[in-house]
Design a protein around this motif. Structure first.
Motif, short mmCIF file in Angstrom:
data_model
loop_
_atom_site.label_atom_id
_atom_site.label_comp_id
_atom_site.label_asym_id
_atom_site.label_seq_id
_atom_site.Cartn_x
_atom_site.Cartn_y
_atom_site.Cartn_z
N ASP A 178 82.60 142.63 24.92
CA ASP A 178 82.52 142.05 25.36
C ASP A 178 82.17 142.21 26.88
OD1 ASP A 178 81.87 139.55 23.28
OD2 ASP A 178 84.28 139.18 23.92
N LYS B 26 72.89 140.82 38.62
CA LYS B 26 71.92 141.68 38.22
C LYS B 26 70.83 142.92 39.01
CE LYS B 26 70.81 137.56 35.38
NZ LYS B 26 72.29 137.26 34.66
N PRO C 137 75.47 133.93 37.32
CA PRO C 137 76.73 132.69 36.88
C PRO C 137 77.84 132.29 37.60
CG PRO C 137 76.65 134.87 35.58
CD PRO C 137 75.34 134.80 36.36
N LEU D 77 71.48 132.58 26.45
CA LEU D 77 70.47 131.95 25.93
C LEU D 77 70.91 131.58 24.69
CD1 LEU D 77 68.52 133.96 28.14
CD2 LEU D 77 69.22 131.16 28.62
N ILE E 279 74.87 142.17 32.26
CA ILE E 279 73.65 141.37 32.47
C ILE E 279 74.20 140.67 33.69
CG2 ILE E 279 73.81 139.32 30.54
CD1 ILE E 279 71.11 140.75 30.34
N ASN E 280 75.22 139.90 33.78
CA ASN E 280 76.04 137.90 34.56
C ASN E 280 74.97 139.10 35.67
OD1 ASN E 280 77.19 137.31 32.32
ND2 ASN E 280 78.73 137.06 32.51
N ARG F 82 78.92 143.74 27.25
CA ARG F 82 77.80 142.55 27.58
C ARG F 82 77.02 141.58 28.40
NH1 ARG F 82 78.57 142.51 21.47
NH2 ARG F 82 77.40 143.22 20.56
N SER F 83 79.01 141.63 28.83
CA SER F 83 78.71 140.95 30.34
C SER F 83 78.27 141.37 31.24
CB SER F 83 80.00 140.14 30.46
OG SER F 83 80.27 139.38 30.02
N PRO G 216 71.43 133.63 31.24
CA PRO G 216 71.12 134.85 31.38
C PRO G 216 73.16 135.49 31.28
CG PRO G 216 69.64 134.82 32.03
CD PRO G 216 70.67 133.90 32.72
N VAL G 217 73.63 135.77 30.04
CA VAL G 217 75.48 135.75 30.53
C VAL G 217 75.67 137.08 29.05
CG1 VAL G 217 76.05 134.43 31.64
CG2 VAL G 217 76.47 133.53 29.60
N GLY G 218 76.26 137.48 29.12
CA GLY G 218 77.07 138.15 28.04
C GLY G 218 78.17 137.39 26.82
#
Lengths: 442, 434
Positions: A142, A151, B151, B431, A148-149, A145-146, B252-254
């Motif tokens: 996680d 930018k 976010p 998303l 991306i928060n 993947r985060s 767009p968040v994980g």
């Protein structure tokens, strides 16, 4: 502040700074490993699993309670990428005994807890606890993947992944979310034992205790650590030239309102014999701080963006220039950022720019000595480069850097990739890839 | 000019404080053996202070003026830029604007006195032209857009707009692209005149410096005229209840990001004659109670962490600003609803059983250690001193007050504060594929 370095156990070095300056003492233990796709996620996961429980403090609640008892002592996982070396370990910090109520002392107890966490984790049947491994691998995936928060940093990471897709550097310090989710607890236990036995270990301490005492405490606490043949065959592969003759262009679309432009460069031939002082002067003049060419020209003069800056990785020989811009100002911003590099190449550097950069770097080096964690990362980074200079020596080297030295670096730099993160409503080039949640692999 | 020196023996610190004739409050913590010096000069003026009264007149301004001013303060009449001047002098300078503060700060390792003069000088020298204002509108518009992609910021303002009906704290400090378009050089001159009087400001310094010199320099640069202090108007008192209990959006968040919040007492309203120490004691009690309930060692957090419902990205805090106090609990979670539900059951459990004695004393120990840790951070210490000075108390007094907090007071705070109908939650979800 005098720093000493001694080998206290096979392949275990203690880097020690004694000072009464701080109210807090800091100790980190880092295991060093070659960064590669196969093991990166496993290595990264290890300190998070170790943090879940030790033989004596078997779960997260018991550990947290122990921290509280030790007056807000703290131990956090460390996972770093220094060039293509992965540094995995734990960092402890705790209040110095003399500031605690009378009769209270936490220093040795905290160091014992740190060592126990490293070599004596909670296990079942000799294996790391399955439940802890599965819970932490999910959390680590996680975290990955985060990315991306944020930018700005996401764009730089993506630029690295694309630009260095044939190099281990692109693996990132945590590896990939998919690799992470595939980790099994038995295999992880094996990898943990391998690291413990074979990884070179760097310990950093900054606090009021003399090195003899610290070495004594550590030797006692780590006496049961199994050590085998130490793997010193680790290092960073530096690519000097760009992958293709012309810079590769990569555009990615995402639901964003601001575009993020990242230009990736190879530092080039100057990496044959890197002059760190000249490199930091070059990067400061190009894009670090408000007197830099990128800030003054791209943000202030042309008002192309809210931020524009550059950062260099002297281990891997990379440079990234980045800006947050309107989608339709891509060409203009890119050209100006490249133009500013040309200015340095052509020697258009004022005496003032040289002087400001010198002052800025020296001031950073001086104030670094007020921060134990900054000294920690400086120490580890220098050791991995085999370039051990004190901040004072570094300052002297910075004084000697000439305009020609800076030009030479700029002329060695080669553009390898232009990466642009932009909003969705576009009918763009063939390189456009639409990303929603998953990041593509190379 | 009377300078008071107070010793905080247990932590080995001295605090020099005093007030100049012009009303400027000054705090200095000398730190021998450190290379860097830090100074922050701030005004009690932030994004939420859009309507205010001064000398009997009420004035309305567009959203984003305080932050816009912050950007434009660095321009000097001779065409130079103070940020560049400080940077050229080896100082690392910057500024920030919150809902009730605008602060300008620098750290340096050389030429401290010269840098301090530059700081005081530029913050008290307004210089704006229609051209420079127009140019800045472009840069700030980019900053606003950058925030739109964050976010963390979106979920924060979503929560505030669930909690507050009209209080301007719910609006972004930076304003909107439309509101900043209304700002002119005259707006800036006016707001600077009103809010940047020394009587409405505080200066804090930490590092290896001579405290007397700080007072002398501030006195020389800022003059002795004492001006009146503006009164911000935040409209009618807000109801205790939120407008709505829930809001979500996709970005767009994980993984989902969430914040649970509640308007709570800010400490000042509860005592008949609130003095600094009683407000501070009340805030400390609230902070300790919240830490006991949901801090890193609480059974609530450790259990949900072990179950995978909470992650390392989790925080509990109370934001005090412009007369409001907002409790905020949140971070990342695959299942925010579950967090809220578990939080409420934990509150019920505390109501019934209270906190364990040993747990309470351990947590208080950790608070003491945490204070020591905080003192290593010049920046954080000085900004707290500055913010708390506007609320009438001194951050460092925490060290003396901590032992006075009782377990019962914390339990009472939990029981009084947490009401399901008063809570709201904002969520950002990843998303979904269409």
């Amino acid at each position: 502040m005098k720093q000493t370095r001694t080998e206290i156990l096979p392949g275990v070095h203690l880097n020690h700074i004694q000072t009464d300056k701080f109210k807090i003492a800091v100790m980190s233990i880092s295991m060093l490993a070659q960064l590669d796709r196969e093991n990166a996620s496993m290595n990264a996961l290890i300190p998070f699993v170790l943090r879940r429980g030790t033989a004596h403090y078997g779960d997260i609640e018991k550990i947290s309670n122990r921290f509280d008892e030790l007056y807000c002592a703290n131990i956090d996982p460390i996972v770093r990428r220094v060039g293509e070396i992965q540094c995995i370990g734990l960092m402890a910090s705790y209040p110095e005994d003399k500031y605690l109520p009378e009769g209270e002392a936490v220093a040795q107890d905290t160091i014992d807890l740190l060592c126990e966490m490293l070599i004596n984790p909670a296990t079942r049947g000799g294996l790391l606890i399955k439940n802890y491994v599965e819970s932490e691998r999910k959390k680590l995936a996680d975290i990955i993947r985060s990315r991306i928060n944020e930018k700005g940093s996401y764009a730089i990471t993506r630029c690295i992944e694309e630009m260095c897709c044939f190099e281990d550097y692109s693996v990132g310090r945590f590896g990939s979310a998919e690799d992470c989710e595939a980790i099994r607890y038995k295999k992880l236990t094996q990898q943990y034992h391998t690291l413990l036995e074979t990884a070179p270990i760097e310990i950093f301490y900054c606090g009021s205790q003399p090195s003899k005492t610290i070495a004594h405490w550590l030797k006692d606490a780590l006496c049961t650590m199994p050590r085998g043949e130490i793997n010193y065959e680790i290092g960073t592969d530096v690519r000097m030239n760009s992958v293709e003759d012309e810079p590769r262009i990569y555009t990615e679309t995402l639901d964003v309102t601001q575009g993020r432009l990242v230009i990736g460069f190879r530092l080039g031939e100057c990496m044959e014999d890197p002059d760190k002082a000249a490199l930091s002067m070059f990067n400061t003049i190009y894009g670090a701080g408000v007197t830099s060419k990128l800030f003054v020209n791209v943000r202030e003069k042309l008002q192309l963006c809210y931020y524009a800056s550059s950062s260099a990785d002297s281990h891997k020989g990379l440079l990234f220039a980045t800006a947050g811009i309107d989608f339709d100002r891509f060409e203009e911003a890119k050209n100006e950022m490249l133009h500013q590099l040309d200015e340095i190449r052509n020697g258009n550097i004022t005496d003032e720019e040289m002087a400001y950069a010198r002052k800025g770097i020296c001031s950073d080096l001086a104030s670094m000595q007020d921060s134990q964690t900054a000294m920690e990362s400086y120490t580890i980074s220098n050791i991995l480069d085999g370039w051990v200079v004190t901040p004072e020596e570094y300052m002297e080297l910075v004084q000697d850097v000439t305009k020609e030295d800076v030009m030479a670096i700029a002329n060695s730099v080669v553009c390898d990739m232009i990466y642009f993160l932009r909003g969705e409503e576009t009918e763009d080039s063939e390189n456009t890839v639409c990303i929603k949640e998953e990041e593509p692999s190379c | 000019m009377l300078i008071t020196k107070k010793e905080y023996k247990s932590v080995g610190e001295y605090l020099y404080s005093g007030e100049l004739e012009n009303g400027l409050k000054i705090f200095v913590i000398p730190k021998q053996g450190y290379n860097s010096q830090y100074a922050v000069f701030g005004t009690h003026y932030g994004g939420a202070m859009r309507r205010f009264a001064i000398d009997g007149e009420t004035i309305d301004t567009p959203a984003g003026v305080a932050h816009f001013l912050e950007h434009k303060m660095f321009d000097m009449p001779d065409g130079s830029n103070a940020l560049t001047t400080l940077s050229e002098n080896g100082a690392d300078a910057n500024a920030f604007t919150s809902s009730d503060l605008t602060c300008y700060h620098f750290s340096c390792t050389e030429h401290f006195e010269e840098n301090l003069r530059i700081l005081l000088q530029f913050v008290s020298t307004p210089y704006y032209t229609p051209e420079t204002v127009q140019k800045e509108q472009g840069i700030i518009a980019q900053e606003i857009q950058m925030g739109d992609d964050s976010p963390g910021r979106q979920v924060y303002y979503d929560l505030l707009s669930l909690l507050y009906a009209h209080h301007p704290i719910k609006d972004a400090v930076v304003g909107t692209v439309e509101s900043i378009a209304e700002i002119t050089d005259q707006t800036l001159y006016h707001c600077h005149r009103v809010f940047y009087a020394p009587s409405n400001m505080v200066l804090c310094v930490e590092g290896d410096v001579n405290p007397e010199r700080v007072f002398e320099i501030a006195n020389e640069v800022l003059g002795s005229e004492r001006k009146s202090i503006p009164q911000a108007d935040f409209g009618e008192k807000e109801s205790d209840l939120p407008l709505a209990p829930y809001k979500e959006r996709q970005m767009p968040v994980g993984m989902p990001e969430f914040l649970i919040g509640e308007k709570i007492s800010n400490g000042a309203k509860d005592t008949e004659e609130p003095d600094g120490k009683s407000i501070l004691l009340q805030r400390l009690t609230a902070g300790l109670a919240l830490r006991l309930l949901a801090g890193a060692s609480s059974s609530f957090y450790t259990r949900l962490y072990a179950d995978g419902v909470l992650t390392r990205d989790f925080d509990v805090e109370i934001d005090y600003a412009v007369g409001t106090a907002t409790m905020i609990i949140g971070g990342q979670s695959p299942d925010p609803e579950k967090v809220l539900q578990e939080l409420l059951s934990e509150v019920d459990r505390i109501r019934e059983k209270g906190f364990n004695k040993a747990y309470f004393s351990r947590t208080r120990k950790a608070m003491i250690g945490g204070q020591l840790r905080g003192l290593e951070d010049f920046d954080g210490t000085c900004v707290s001193l500055l913010a708390d000075a506007f609320d009438g108390f001194c951050t460092l007094d925490v060290i003396e007050l901590l032992p006075q907090i009782s377990r019962q007071a914390c339990e009472q705070w939990i029981a009084d504060t947490f009401k399901p109908e008063k809570l709201a939650m904002a969520v950002i979800r990843p998303l979904t594929e269409e």
